[in-house]
Structure formats: C-alpha cells, structure tokens
Motif scaffolding. Structure first.
Motif, PDB file in Angstrom:
ATOM      1  N   MET A   1      -8.856 -19.850 -82.377  1.00 59.99           N
ATOM      2  CA  MET A   1      -9.476 -19.216 -81.254  1.00 59.99           C
ATOM      3  C   MET A   1      -8.776 -19.619 -79.940  1.00 59.99           C
ATOM      4  N   LEU A   2      -8.524 -20.912 -79.738  1.00 59.38           N
ATOM      5  CA  LEU A   2      -7.874 -21.371 -78.514  1.00 59.38           C
ATOM      6  C   LEU A   2      -6.448 -20.845 -78.407  1.00 59.38           C
ATOM      7  N   ARG A   3      -5.755 -20.806 -79.533  1.00 56.02           N
ATOM      8  CA  ARG A   3      -4.366 -20.317 -79.511  1.00 56.02           C
ATOM      9  C   ARG A   3      -4.333 -18.836 -79.144  1.00 56.02           C
ATOM     10  N   ARG A   4      -5.273 -18.068 -79.680  1.00 61.87           N
ATOM     11  CA  ARG A   4      -5.323 -16.636 -79.366  1.00 61.87           C
ATOM     12  C   ARG A   4      -5.632 -16.429 -77.873  1.00 61.87           C
ATOM     13  N   LEU A   5      -6.544 -17.218 -77.347  1.00 65.67           N
ATOM     14  CA  LEU A   5      -6.871 -17.142 -75.930  1.00 65.67           C
ATOM     15  C   LEU A   5      -5.652 -17.537 -75.082  1.00 65.67           C
ATOM     16  N   ALA A   6      -4.960 -18.590 -75.491  1.00 68.68           N
ATOM     17  CA  ALA A   6      -3.746 -19.010 -74.779  1.00 68.68           C
ATOM     18  C   ALA A   6      -2.698 -17.903 -74.802  1.00 68.68           C
ATOM     19  N   ASP A   7      -2.578 -17.209 -75.918  1.00 70.35           N
ATOM     20  CA  ASP A   7      -1.619 -16.108 -76.005  1.00 70.35           C
ATOM     21  C   ASP A   7      -1.979 -14.986 -75.031  1.00 70.35           C
ATOM     22  N   GLN A   8      -3.271 -14.724 -74.859  1.00 68.17           N
ATOM     23  CA  GLN A   8      -3.698 -13.695 -73.908  1.00 68.17           C
ATOM     24  C   GLN A   8      -3.377 -14.116 -72.470  1.00 68.17           C
ATOM     25  N   PHE A   9      -3.620 -15.382 -72.148  1.00 70.11           N
ATOM     26  CA  PHE A   9      -3.258 -15.882 -70.828  1.00 70.11           C
ATOM     27  C   PHE A   9      -1.747 -15.802 -70.623  1.00 70.11           C
ATOM     28  N   ASP A  84       3.508 -26.957 -76.833  1.00 68.29           N
ATOM     29  CA  ASP A  84       3.210 -26.905 -78.269  1.00 68.29           C
ATOM     30  C   ASP A  84       2.118 -27.916 -78.656  1.00 68.29           C
ATOM     31  N   ILE A  85       1.054 -27.946 -77.865  1.00 68.15           N
ATOM     32  CA  ILE A  85      -0.080 -28.828 -78.126  1.00 68.15           C
ATOM     33  C   ILE A  85      -1.142 -28.034 -78.882  1.00 68.15           C
ATOM     34  N   ASP A  86      -1.567 -28.544 -80.004  1.00 70.77           N
ATOM     35  CA  ASP A  86      -2.647 -27.934 -80.776  1.00 70.77           C
ATOM     36  C   ASP A  86      -3.963 -28.468 -80.210  1.00 70.77           C
ATOM     37  N   LEU A  87      -4.545 -27.713 -79.285  1.00 68.32           N
ATOM     38  CA  LEU A  87      -5.759 -28.180 -78.620  1.00 68.32           C
ATOM     39  C   LEU A  87      -6.926 -28.341 -79.581  1.00 68.32           C
ATOM     40  N   ALA A  88      -7.054 -27.435 -80.530  1.00 63.66           N
ATOM     41  CA  ALA A  88      -8.161 -27.546 -81.488  1.00 63.66           C
ATOM     42  C   ALA A  88      -8.071 -28.870 -82.250  1.00 63.66           C
ATOM     43  N   ALA A  89      -6.881 -29.227 -82.696  1.00 62.50           N
ATOM     44  CA  ALA A  89      -6.706 -30.498 -83.413  1.00 62.50           C
ATOM     45  C   ALA A  89      -6.960 -31.687 -82.489  1.00 62.50           C
ATOM     46  N   ALA A  90      -6.497 -31.582 -81.242  1.00 64.26           N
ATOM     47  CA  ALA A  90      -6.709 -32.673 -80.291  1.00 64.26           C
ATOM     48  C   ALA A  90      -8.195 -32.845 -79.973  1.00 64.26           C
ATOM     49  N   ILE A  91      -8.913 -31.724 -79.829  1.00 70.38           N
ATOM     50  CA  ILE A  91     -10.359 -31.795 -79.574  1.00 70.38           C
ATOM     51  C   ILE A  91     -11.063 -32.462 -80.747  1.00 70.38           C
ATOM     52  N   PHE A  97     -15.338 -33.560 -82.904  1.00 69.72           N
ATOM     53  CA  PHE A  97     -16.024 -32.366 -83.418  1.00 69.72           C
ATOM     54  C   PHE A  97     -15.017 -31.237 -83.538  1.00 69.72           C
ATOM     55  N   GLN A  98     -15.377 -30.227 -84.317  1.00 73.25           N
ATOM     56  CA  GLN A  98     -14.492 -29.089 -84.504  1.00 73.25           C
ATOM     57  C   GLN A  98     -14.889 -27.966 -83.549  1.00 73.25           C
ATOM     58  N   PRO A  99     -13.928 -27.444 -82.799  1.00 75.06           N
ATOM     59  CA  PRO A  99     -14.243 -26.299 -81.924  1.00 75.06           C
ATOM     60  C   PRO A  99     -14.746 -25.123 -82.759  1.00 75.06           C
TER      61      PRO A  99
END
Length: 105
Positions: A1-9, A84-91, A97-99
């Motif tokens: 979800m975060l990666r898709r949003l980042a792609d839109q930005f 190239d930061i995987d925000l979901a994994a970092a969160i 917790f899992q986003p």
C-alpha cells in the motif's frame, strides 16, 4: 500500500519538476522534507495563534494545516522511494505492528 502511494506521489512530483525545470538530486529529497516541515510548522503556528494569520480564517488555516501535512507525507514517501526504503518493513520492525493493507476489490 505505501509503495503504491509513493509511486503515485512520484508521478505527480516528476511532472511538477519537469514542468518547472527542477533537478532532483540525492539531496533534493531530504531538503524538500525539511522545507515541508517548515511549512507545516508555519501553518501550525498560525492556527494556534503563534504566528500571523495573514487574513486567513480559522477554516482556511485548518485547510492549510491539512495541505501541509499532505505535502510532508508525500515528500517523506518520495524520500523513502528514492532511497529504496521499505517503509512497511521499517514500520513493522520499529513500531512493532504491520501496516494495514489496502482493501481488496
């Protein structure tokens, strides 16, 4: 979800910088985060009476706060994407917790 949003930005940001002749180097992403944090702080100061309202109504100042928050989020996602930061994994790792995933259609 975060990666898709980042792609839109990224699509929006790439169009904006291309239209304005802006070069995005490695520093640009971090510098934009700093700039946007300053604008968010300025909007907060106005809303909370710590800065000049500049003729803005309370409703306009709340909208400004929301807009600057959106800008900061967008530039944070662009910064993560460019590094190239995987925000979901970092969160998950940092906040324990899992986003939430986007709903399936």
């Amino acid at each position: 979800m975060l990666r898709r949003l980042a792609d839109q930005f990224e699509i929006s940001s790439a169009a904006h910088v291309a239209a304005n002749g802006i070069e995005r180097d490695a520093d640009w992403f971090l510098l934009k985060l700093q700039e946007e944090m300053g604008e968010l702080t300025q909007a907060w100061n106005r809303l909370t009476g710590r800065g000049r309202a500049k003729g803005r109504s309370p409703e306009e100042m709340r909208r400004d706060l929301a807009d600057e928050t959106a800008d900061l989020l967008g530039h944070l996602l662009l910064f993560a994407r460019s590094n190239d930061i995987d925000l979901a994994a970092a969160i998950e790792r940092k906040w324990l917790f899992q986003p939430a995933e986007a709903p399936k259609s």
